[in-house]
Scaffold this motif. Structure first.
Motif, PDB file in Angstrom:
ATOM      1  N   GLU A 135     -82.427  19.972 -10.882  1.00 18.08           N
ATOM      2  CA  GLU A 135     -82.917  19.941 -12.261  1.00 18.08           C
ATOM      3  C   GLU A 135     -81.812  20.104 -13.295  1.00 18.08           C
ATOM      4  O   GLU A 135     -82.031  19.942 -14.487  1.00 18.08           O
ATOM      5  CB  GLU A 135     -83.965  21.030 -12.465  1.00 18.08           C
ATOM      6  N   LEU A 136     -80.602  20.420 -12.823  1.00 18.52           N
ATOM      7  CA  LEU A 136     -79.486  20.641 -13.740  1.00 18.52           C
ATOM      8  C   LEU A 136     -79.220  19.406 -14.607  1.00 18.52           C
ATOM      9  O   LEU A 136     -78.967  19.531 -15.811  1.00 18.52           O
ATOM     10  CB  LEU A 136     -78.224  21.000 -12.942  1.00 18.52           C
ATOM     11  N   SER A 137     -79.307  18.212 -14.021  1.00 17.92           N
ATOM     12  CA  SER A 137     -79.009  16.986 -14.783  1.00 17.92           C
ATOM     13  C   SER A 137     -79.985  16.773 -15.938  1.00 17.92           C
ATOM     14  O   SER A 137     -79.636  16.183 -16.960  1.00 17.92           O
ATOM     15  CB  SER A 137     -79.019  15.769 -13.855  1.00 17.92           C
ATOM     16  N   THR A 138     -81.201  17.281 -15.833  1.00 15.92           N
ATOM     17  CA  THR A 138     -82.148  17.118 -16.939  1.00 15.92           C
ATOM     18  C   THR A 138     -81.839  18.081 -18.084  1.00 15.92           C
ATOM     19  O   THR A 138     -82.181  17.802 -19.229  1.00 15.92           O
ATOM     20  CB  THR A 138     -83.598  17.338 -16.457  1.00 15.92           C
ATOM     21  N   TYR A 139     -81.170  19.190 -17.792  1.00 14.99           N
ATOM     22  CA  TYR A 139     -80.848  20.177 -18.818  1.00 14.99           C
ATOM     23  C   TYR A 139     -79.521  19.890 -19.517  1.00 14.99           C
ATOM     24  O   TYR A 139     -79.286  20.342 -20.626  1.00 14.99           O
ATOM     25  CB  TYR A 139     -80.801  21.588 -18.211  1.00 14.99           C
ATOM     26  N   ARG A 163     -75.788  29.296 -22.761  1.00 17.55           N
ATOM     27  CA  ARG A 163     -76.143  30.117 -21.619  1.00 17.55           C
ATOM     28  C   ARG A 163     -77.622  29.916 -21.339  1.00 17.55           C
ATOM     29  O   ARG A 163     -78.446  29.949 -22.246  1.00 17.55           O
ATOM     30  CB  ARG A 163     -75.849  31.573 -21.949  1.00 17.55           C
ATOM     31  N   GLY A 164     -77.937  29.721 -20.089  1.00 18.35           N
ATOM     32  CA  GLY A 164     -79.324  29.528 -19.721  1.00 18.35           C
ATOM     33  C   GLY A 164     -79.489  29.577 -18.219  1.00 18.35           C
ATOM     34  O   GLY A 164     -78.522  29.682 -17.481  1.00 18.35           O
ATOM     35  N   THR A 165     -80.715  29.486 -17.773  1.00 18.42           N
ATOM     36  CA  THR A 165     -81.012  29.507 -16.350  1.00 18.42           C
ATOM     37  C   THR A 165     -81.681  28.202 -15.969  1.00 18.42           C
ATOM     38  O   THR A 165     -82.651  27.789 -16.604  1.00 18.42           O
ATOM     39  CB  THR A 165     -81.960  30.685 -16.003  1.00 18.42           C
ATOM     40  N   VAL A 166     -81.153  27.561 -14.960  1.00 24.94           N
ATOM     41  CA  VAL A 166     -81.715  26.313 -14.452  1.00 24.94           C
ATOM     42  C   VAL A 166     -82.463  26.668 -13.167  1.00 24.94           C
ATOM     43  O   VAL A 166     -81.908  27.326 -12.294  1.00 24.94           O
ATOM     44  CB  VAL A 166     -80.597  25.280 -14.173  1.00 24.94           C
ATOM     45  N   PRO A 182     -78.023  17.232 -21.043  1.00 24.53           N
ATOM     46  CA  PRO A 182     -77.955  16.619 -22.389  1.00 24.53           C
ATOM     47  C   PRO A 182     -78.348  17.585 -23.500  1.00 24.53           C
ATOM     48  O   PRO A 182     -77.666  17.664 -24.542  1.00 24.53           O
ATOM     49  CB  PRO A 182     -78.938  15.450 -22.304  1.00 24.53           C
ATOM     50  N   SER A 183     -79.396  18.372 -23.284  1.00 26.13           N
ATOM     51  CA  SER A 183     -79.815  19.283 -24.356  1.00 26.13           C
ATOM     52  C   SER A 183     -78.795  20.410 -24.534  1.00 26.13           C
ATOM     53  O   SER A 183     -78.544  20.857 -25.659  1.00 26.13           O
ATOM     54  CB  SER A 183     -81.212  19.842 -24.087  1.00 26.13           C
ATOM     55  N   MET A 184     -78.194  20.866 -23.444  1.00 27.45           N
ATOM     56  CA  MET A 184     -77.183  21.918 -23.555  1.00 27.45           C
ATOM     57  C   MET A 184     -75.958  21.373 -24.290  1.00 27.45           C
ATOM     58  O   MET A 184     -75.361  22.063 -25.116  1.00 27.45           O
ATOM     59  CB  MET A 184     -76.797  22.446 -22.165  1.00 27.45           C
ATOM     60  N   PHE A 185     -75.574  20.137 -24.006  1.00 26.19           N
ATOM     61  CA  PHE A 185     -74.438  19.516 -24.682  1.00 26.19           C
ATOM     62  C   PHE A 185     -74.708  19.402 -26.175  1.00 26.19           C
ATOM     63  O   PHE A 185     -73.846  19.714 -27.003  1.00 26.19           O
ATOM     64  CB  PHE A 185     -74.154  18.140 -24.064  1.00 26.19           C
ATOM     65  N   GLU A 186     -75.907  18.972 -26.544  1.00 33.71           N
ATOM     66  CA  GLU A 186     -76.269  18.847 -27.966  1.00 33.71           C
ATOM     67  C   GLU A 186     -76.210  20.194 -28.663  1.00 33.71           C
ATOM     68  O   GLU A 186     -75.712  20.299 -29.789  1.00 33.71           O
ATOM     69  CB  GLU A 186     -77.677  18.256 -28.101  1.00 33.71           C
TER      70      GLU A 186
END
Length: 165
Positions: A146-150, A138-141, A152-156
């Motif tokens: 900018e969603l595409s930059t977030y 859960r987070g705020t973009v 990979p880290s959310m997937f990890e």
């Protein structure tokens, strides 16, 4: 001596049953012009037809006989009668809206009942299944681009959380 038309003649002329004319006399809406004291025959005059037509018109608009009696007794002006008929029209429109709402409710309940009937044709089986881990982040973009930059880290984070359970 011409006493007028007998009730049967007036009934045929006005197309109102004699029984109705007697009832209108009984409640004071339209009394005969003359009543023979020896035979009790009721006699009406052609000049009474407009009053009878007004009674029938008001009745056709949905006024009760008691309301019609008050209207005729009060000798309303045309403007007053127009206002009264407009009030009756507004009342009728409200009744129509209520009936339409009732019709919609009935249609909805019929659909529910039909759906319940169809659902009762199915057999429901309960099965136990193994627990499946689910992970989320859960987070705020700040913005859509900018969603595409977030991602990979959310997937990890999600995969790392599932692996640790």
């Amino acid at each position: 001596m011409n006493n007028g038309m007998k009730i049967s003649e007036f009934s045929r002329l006005s197309q109102v049953p004699a029984k109705t004319l007697r009832y209108y006399d009984q409640i004071g809406l339209l009394s005969p012009a003359n009543v023979d004291p020896f035979t009790n025959y009721r006699y009406y005059q052609a000049t009474q037809l407009p009053r009878l037509r007004r009674i029938l018109l008001l009745k056709g608009m949905g006024f009760s006989l008691a309301e019609i009696g008050r209207i005729l007794q009060d000798n309303l002006t045309t403007d007053q009668l127009i206002q009264l008929v407009r009030l009756k029209q507004a009342d009728l429109e409200e009744q129509i809206e209520q009936q339409q709402a009732r019709r919609r409710d009935i249609a909805m309940w019929l659909k529910r009942l039909e759906l319940e009937q169809k659902m009762s044709d199915y057999t429901v089986t309960t099965k136990k299944i193994n627990v499946t881990p689910i992970a989320y982040v859960r987070g705020t973009v700040p913005s859509q681009p900018e969603l595409s930059t977030y991602l990979p880290s959310m997937f990890e984070q999600a995969v790392g959380h599932v692996a640790s359970t």
